[in-house]
Scaffold this motif. Structure first.
Motif, PDB file in Angstrom:
ATOM      1  N   ASP A   3     -23.684 -12.799 -40.817  1.00  7.82           N
ATOM      2  CA  ASP A   3     -23.481 -11.397 -41.470  1.00  7.82           C
ATOM      3  C   ASP A   3     -22.115 -11.321 -42.074  1.00  7.82           C
ATOM      4  OD1 ASP A   3     -26.133 -10.885 -40.423  1.00  7.82           O
ATOM      5  OD2 ASP A   3     -25.335 -10.225 -38.599  1.00  7.82           O
ATOM      6  N   GLU A   4     -21.137 -11.854 -41.551  1.00  7.69           N
ATOM      7  CA  GLU A   4     -19.952 -11.537 -42.332  1.00  7.69           C
ATOM      8  C   GLU A   4     -19.020 -13.096 -42.081  1.00  7.69           C
ATOM      9  OE1 GLU A   4     -19.000  -7.138 -40.962  1.00  7.69           O
ATOM     10  OE2 GLU A   4     -17.874  -8.575 -39.823  1.00  7.69           O
ATOM     11  N   VAL A   5     -17.956 -13.083 -42.861  1.00 13.83           N
ATOM     12  CA  VAL A   5     -17.085 -14.139 -42.894  1.00 13.83           C
ATOM     13  C   VAL A   5     -15.781 -13.433 -42.417  1.00 13.83           C
ATOM     14  CG1 VAL A   5     -15.771 -15.916 -44.025  1.00 13.83           C
ATOM     15  CG2 VAL A   5     -18.331 -15.582 -44.492  1.00 13.83           C
ATOM     16  N   TRP A   6     -15.173 -14.220 -41.284  1.00 12.31           N
ATOM     17  CA  TRP A   6     -13.788 -13.769 -40.918  1.00 12.31           C
ATOM     18  C   TRP A   6     -12.639 -14.956 -41.134  1.00 12.31           C
ATOM     19  CZ3 TRP A   6     -15.318 -11.576 -35.241  1.00 12.31           C
ATOM     20  CH2 TRP A   6     -16.100 -10.486 -35.380  1.00 12.31           C
ATOM     21  N   HIS A   7     -11.730 -14.515 -41.723  1.00 13.38           N
ATOM     22  CA  HIS A   7     -10.569 -15.745 -41.986  1.00 13.38           C
ATOM     23  C   HIS A   7      -9.451 -15.128 -41.465  1.00 13.38           C
ATOM     24  CE1 HIS A   7      -8.398 -18.502 -44.701  1.00 13.38           C
ATOM     25  NE2 HIS A   7      -9.192 -18.794 -45.164  1.00 13.38           N
ATOM     26  N   ALA A   8      -8.776 -16.417 -40.797  1.00 11.86           N
ATOM     27  CA  ALA A   8      -7.565 -16.238 -39.910  1.00 11.86           C
ATOM     28  C   ALA A   8      -6.377 -16.730 -40.818  1.00 11.86           C
ATOM     29  CB  ALA A   8      -7.748 -17.005 -38.785  1.00 11.86           C
ATOM     30  N   GLY A   9      -6.241 -16.531 -41.978  1.00 13.98           N
ATOM     31  CA  GLY A   9      -4.934 -16.836 -42.939  1.00 13.98           C
ATOM     32  C   GLY A   9      -4.798 -18.109 -43.389  1.00 13.98           C
ATOM     33  N   ASP A  10      -3.843 -18.079 -43.932  1.00 11.06           N
ATOM     34  CA  ASP A  10      -3.749 -19.334 -44.990  1.00 11.06           C
ATOM     35  C   ASP A  10      -4.812 -19.823 -46.118  1.00 11.06           C
ATOM     36  OD1 ASP A  10      -1.250 -19.898 -43.832  1.00 11.06           O
ATOM     37  OD2 ASP A  10      -1.840 -21.787 -42.862  1.00 11.06           O
ATOM     38  N   PHE A  48     -10.445  -4.392 -35.225  1.00 12.38           N
ATOM     39  CA  PHE A  48     -11.598  -3.596 -35.505  1.00 12.38           C
ATOM     40  C   PHE A  48     -12.808  -3.761 -34.297  1.00 12.38           C
ATOM     41  CE2 PHE A  48     -11.942  -7.651 -37.432  1.00 12.38           C
ATOM     42  CZ  PHE A  48     -13.170  -8.221 -37.038  1.00 12.38           C
ATOM     43  N   MET A  49     -13.608  -2.863 -34.265  1.00 11.84           N
ATOM     44  CA  MET A  49     -14.494  -3.089 -33.473  1.00 11.84           C
ATOM     45  C   MET A  49     -16.116  -3.727 -34.177  1.00 11.84           C
ATOM     46  SD  MET A  49     -14.039  -1.868 -30.577  1.00 11.84           S
ATOM     47  CE  MET A  49     -15.473  -1.775 -29.536  1.00 11.84           C
ATOM     48  N   CYS A  50     -16.482  -4.494 -33.444  1.00 10.09           N
ATOM     49  CA  CYS A  50     -17.839  -5.221 -33.868  1.00 10.09           C
ATOM     50  C   CYS A  50     -18.836  -5.179 -32.883  1.00 10.09           C
ATOM     51  CB  CYS A  50     -17.609  -6.783 -34.233  1.00 10.09           C
ATOM     52  SG  CYS A  50     -19.191  -7.403 -34.944  1.00 10.09           S
ATOM     53  N   GLU A  51     -19.817  -4.069 -33.175  1.00  4.00           N
ATOM     54  CA  GLU A  51     -20.680  -3.750 -32.058  1.00  4.00           C
ATOM     55  C   GLU A  51     -19.935  -3.066 -30.879  1.00  4.00           C
ATOM     56  OE1 GLU A  51     -24.110  -5.765 -31.611  1.00  4.00           O
ATOM     57  OE2 GLU A  51     -24.496  -6.774 -33.557  1.00  4.00           O
ATOM     58  N   GLY A  52     -20.057  -3.969 -29.965  1.00  7.64           N
ATOM     59  CA  GLY A  52     -19.301  -3.486 -28.507  1.00  7.64           C
ATOM     60  C   GLY A  52     -18.098  -4.405 -28.222  1.00  7.64           C
ATOM     61  N   VAL A  53     -17.716  -5.025 -29.213  1.00 14.79           N
ATOM     62  CA  VAL A  53     -16.463  -6.014 -29.047  1.00 14.79           C
ATOM     63  C   VAL A  53     -15.279  -5.801 -30.017  1.00 14.79           C
ATOM     64  CG1 VAL A  53     -15.732  -8.650 -29.277  1.00 14.79           C
ATOM     65  CG2 VAL A  53     -18.030  -7.869 -28.642  1.00 14.79           C
ATOM     66  N   ASP A  54     -14.220  -5.497 -29.099  1.00  9.50           N
ATOM     67  CA  ASP A  54     -12.809  -5.330 -29.788  1.00  9.50           C
ATOM     68  C   ASP A  54     -12.240  -6.598 -30.247  1.00  9.50           C
ATOM     69  OD1 ASP A  54     -10.081  -4.357 -30.435  1.00  9.50           O
ATOM     70  OD2 ASP A  54      -9.644  -3.771 -28.309  1.00  9.50           O
ATOM     71  N   VAL A  55     -12.118  -6.551 -31.560  1.00  8.74           N
ATOM     72  CA  VAL A  55     -11.765  -7.877 -32.140  1.00  8.74           C
ATOM     73  C   VAL A  55     -10.337  -7.895 -32.806  1.00  8.74           C
ATOM     74  CG1 VAL A  55     -12.321  -9.769 -33.955  1.00  8.74           C
ATOM     75  CG2 VAL A  55     -14.096  -8.368 -32.855  1.00  8.74           C
ATOM     76  N   TRP A  56      -9.500  -8.690 -32.519  1.00 12.04           N
ATOM     77  CA  TRP A  56      -8.131  -8.760 -33.177  1.00 12.04           C
ATOM     78  C   TRP A  56      -7.778 -10.059 -33.843  1.00 12.04           C
ATOM     79  CZ3 TRP A  56      -2.940  -7.846 -30.132  1.00 12.04           C
ATOM     80  CH2 TRP A  56      -1.844  -7.593 -30.881  1.00 12.04           C
ATOM     81  N   ILE A  57      -7.832 -10.149 -35.161  1.00 15.00           N
ATOM     82  CA  ILE A  57      -7.478 -11.104 -36.098  1.00 15.00           C
ATOM     83  C   ILE A  57      -6.040 -11.220 -36.485  1.00 15.00           C
ATOM     84  CG2 ILE A  57      -7.953 -12.876 -38.010  1.00 15.00           C
ATOM     85  CD1 ILE A  57     -11.155 -11.531 -37.839  1.00 15.00           C
ATOM     86  N   THR A  58      -5.284 -12.323 -36.183  1.00 12.20           N
ATOM     87  CA  THR A  58      -4.025 -12.395 -36.971  1.00 12.20           C
ATOM     88  C   THR A  58      -3.601 -13.789 -37.033  1.00 12.20           C
ATOM     89  OG1 THR A  58      -1.564 -11.680 -36.901  1.00 12.20           O
ATOM     90  CG2 THR A  58      -2.674 -12.479 -34.710  1.00 12.20           C
TER      91      THR A  58
END
Length: 142
Positions: A3-10, A48-58
């Motif tokens: 549904d989405e793409v999450w990218h952790a940098g570089d 951010f929140m994704c449904e009921g999950v607190d997500v932190w990307i760095t």
């Protein structure tokens, strides 16, 4: 599919993220190799929140018991349920029992860096559950 793409940098070249955004919604952070354009477009931290999950990307986050000093106090004080970082380019998924969070590093999907095999992770978030984790090997670098 995802549904989405999450990218952790570089990210390297913004054509990468521009292409991804044409296909799927993108959540990303800049990494230490990224230039000023990437740093203007993407944040250092994306929480951010994704449904009921607190997500932190760095990008530079460290690992359980070895979190980066820049985020160590915040992650202890207010841990997310899912913590995703990059930087090492080494695929690793680990549960942090002390903070009750799932740590993920998807490795590296690009062609630059010291990694030999290009990797990414795919998983589902259903309510407050993180499930059906898959390691995807894209192939050898180069």
């Amino acid at each position: 599919m995802a549904d989405e793409v999450w990218h952790a940098g570089d990210i390297g070249d913004l054509r990468v993220t521009d292409t991804i955004k044409k296909i799927k919604p993108l959540r990303a952070v800049f990494g230490n190799i990224d230039n000023h354009e990437a740093r203007l477009e993407f944040p250092l931290h994306n929480r951010f929140m994704c449904e009921g999950v607190d997500v932190w990307i760095t990008h530079i986050g460290g690992y359980p018991d070895k979190y980066n000093i820049a985020i160590r106090e915040e992650i202890k004080k207010n841990p997310p349920k899912l913590f995703i970082c990059g930087h090492s380019h080494i695929l690793k998924v680990q549960f942090d029992k002390k903070l009750n969070l799932l740590h993920m590093n998807p490795g590296a999907a690009g062609i630059h860096g010291f990694h030999q095999v290009r990797t990414m992770l795919r998983f589902e978030i259903d309510g407050d559950k993180i499930q059906n984790l898959e390691i995807i090997e894209i192939g050898k670098k180069g």
